[in-house]
Design a protein around this motif. Sequence first.
Motif, PDB file in Angstrom:
ATOM      1  N   UNK A 118      15.116  36.476 -69.473  1.00 43.41           N
ATOM      2  CA  UNK A 118      13.765  36.028 -69.146  1.00 43.41           C
ATOM      3  C   UNK A 118      13.680  35.577 -67.690  1.00 43.41           C
ATOM      4  N   UNK A 119      14.669  34.841 -67.239  1.00 41.48           N
ATOM      5  CA  UNK A 119      14.675  34.385 -65.842  1.00 41.48           C
ATOM      6  C   UNK A 119      14.875  35.550 -64.884  1.00 41.48           C
ATOM      7  N   UNK A 120      15.772  36.470 -65.233  1.00 42.82           N
ATOM      8  CA  UNK A 120      16.088  37.589 -64.337  1.00 42.82           C
ATOM      9  C   UNK A 120      14.886  38.505 -64.166  1.00 42.82           C
ATOM     10  N   UNK A 121      14.225  38.861 -65.252  1.00 44.15           N
ATOM     11  CA  UNK A 121      13.071  39.746 -65.163  1.00 44.15           C
ATOM     12  C   UNK A 121      11.920  39.079 -64.392  1.00 44.15           C
ATOM     13  N   UNK A 122      11.791  37.766 -64.531  1.00 42.44           N
ATOM     14  CA  UNK A 122      10.755  37.065 -63.769  1.00 42.44           C
ATOM     15  C   UNK A 122      11.086  37.052 -62.285  1.00 42.44           C
ATOM     16  N   UNK A 173      16.768  43.989 -57.064  1.00 43.73           N
ATOM     17  CA  UNK A 173      17.500  44.088 -58.328  1.00 43.73           C
ATOM     18  C   UNK A 173      18.994  44.241 -58.097  1.00 43.73           C
ATOM     19  N   UNK A 174      19.373  45.072 -57.134  1.00 38.44           N
ATOM     20  CA  UNK A 174      20.796  45.267 -56.838  1.00 38.44           C
ATOM     21  C   UNK A 174      21.409  43.974 -56.301  1.00 38.44           C
ATOM     22  N   UNK A 175      20.682  43.276 -55.435  1.00 31.53           N
ATOM     23  CA  UNK A 175      21.169  41.984 -54.933  1.00 31.53           C
ATOM     24  C   UNK A 175      21.384  40.983 -56.060  1.00 31.53           C
ATOM     25  N   UNK A 176      20.574  41.109 -57.123  1.00 36.93           N
ATOM     26  CA  UNK A 176      20.644  40.168 -58.241  1.00 36.93           C
ATOM     27  C   UNK A 176      21.550  40.668 -59.369  1.00 36.93           C
TER      28      UNK A 176
END
Length: 445
Positions: free
Chosen positions: A87-91, A160-163
């Motif tokens: 949930x946190x990542x997609x936000x 996204x790649x950075x995360x």
Amino acid sequence: MADPLEALRASITPADPDPVFAARLRERLRRELLRPTGADTGGIMPTTTARTGGASGPATPAEPAEPEARVHSLTPYLCVDDAPRALEWYARVLGARRRGEPVMMEDGRVGHAELEIGDSVLMLADEWPELELLGPKTRGGPSQSVYLTVPDVDTVVARAVEEGAELARPVADYPHGRNGVIVDPFGHRWMVTSPPAPTPGPRHGDIAYASLLLPDVERATDFYGSVLGWRFAPGSAAQGRRVQGLPHQRIGLWGGQGHRTLFLYFAVDDVHAAAERVRSAGGAAEEPHDEPFGRVSKCTDDQGMDFALFNEPGSAPASSTGAGRPSPPVSASQGEISYLTLQVPDSARARAFFGTVLDWNFSPGRVPDGWSVQIDDGELHPMTGMHGGHDRPTIVPVYAVDDIDAAVSRVRAAGGTATEPERRPYGTLAECVDDQGSRFYLGSE
């Protein structure tokens, strides 16, 4: 005597419902209980909040509303191995927004959660091995892709790649848009895309459409299909055909005509105003009317050349020169028109007429009484010239070809005539006549 009701009484055994079903049911009940009624909102759901005027100062306009997210006919429901983190990542990475609070189970797992992304809803839950609901990492890899449209695919994929996402396919341009593929930290595969940028439309004064007039449309489809590789679709009437597959131009054929020429549709910002200019300059203009493809006024100039004024649906009138609009591509692809020559009886009258109606500018060309046509922000598209001293107005095109020698051979094989290609300062040309007497040129760089 024993009480029959007591004798028939059975002990109550609590049921153990499916946990996922129970979580979804609770969430649906919660939403219905909290949903505003028509009496609460006047029948309209509020979407933005604006500060009202008063002692604190004047009112400020409401911020633009986010697109209303809703559950569509097909909605992705992801199973992940760490739902709170997902949930946190997609936000953080995809700009998702929480939609209510997650439904938490007694063992601490997320039974159901929802996120809003654009106008869509993404549902997700933790893994439930006891129900054979497992994420892609547990199963050994993704079995599907989630297709996500974003305004800036490069930024989203890089973030996204950075995360922690894996770059499965770098961002690149494709006919259907610019996209890249990532696999998120939870094993789900995302195809992230931005739609292709809209092709700049014709500017005021440009040629928006060209229709080749000739006697027999069926013979013409055979000839030009063979020579230029044109493919055709039916037109608005039996005598009409539309050329398909040209990347930058719209060209058609119209049969049953004695005078072999091109009929041109000129783009204008305001058809009504341009029609008035036609009449003031000594020409004739029909009252503008709407067709499925735009607003049109059919006209004739003061020397007998037929043409049309055209404005596409949704185009707002701008300045008379189209200032500030992006210039359309100027290099013609195979089969497109690379140059047009307007052959006219009196070039001085034609320059005065079209300068008044379309804001064209003129500069001397390479031949006597030859003129190049420009508009304020560059060359006309397609590039256009004018030449005086002809018996009647005729428009002669130059068609771009990749291999002019092969194209000349195809002209002759299809029943037309063609000169040998000749090198000029601006390219290689061959003068041709089709099998019905229409003149044209083939050109290559």
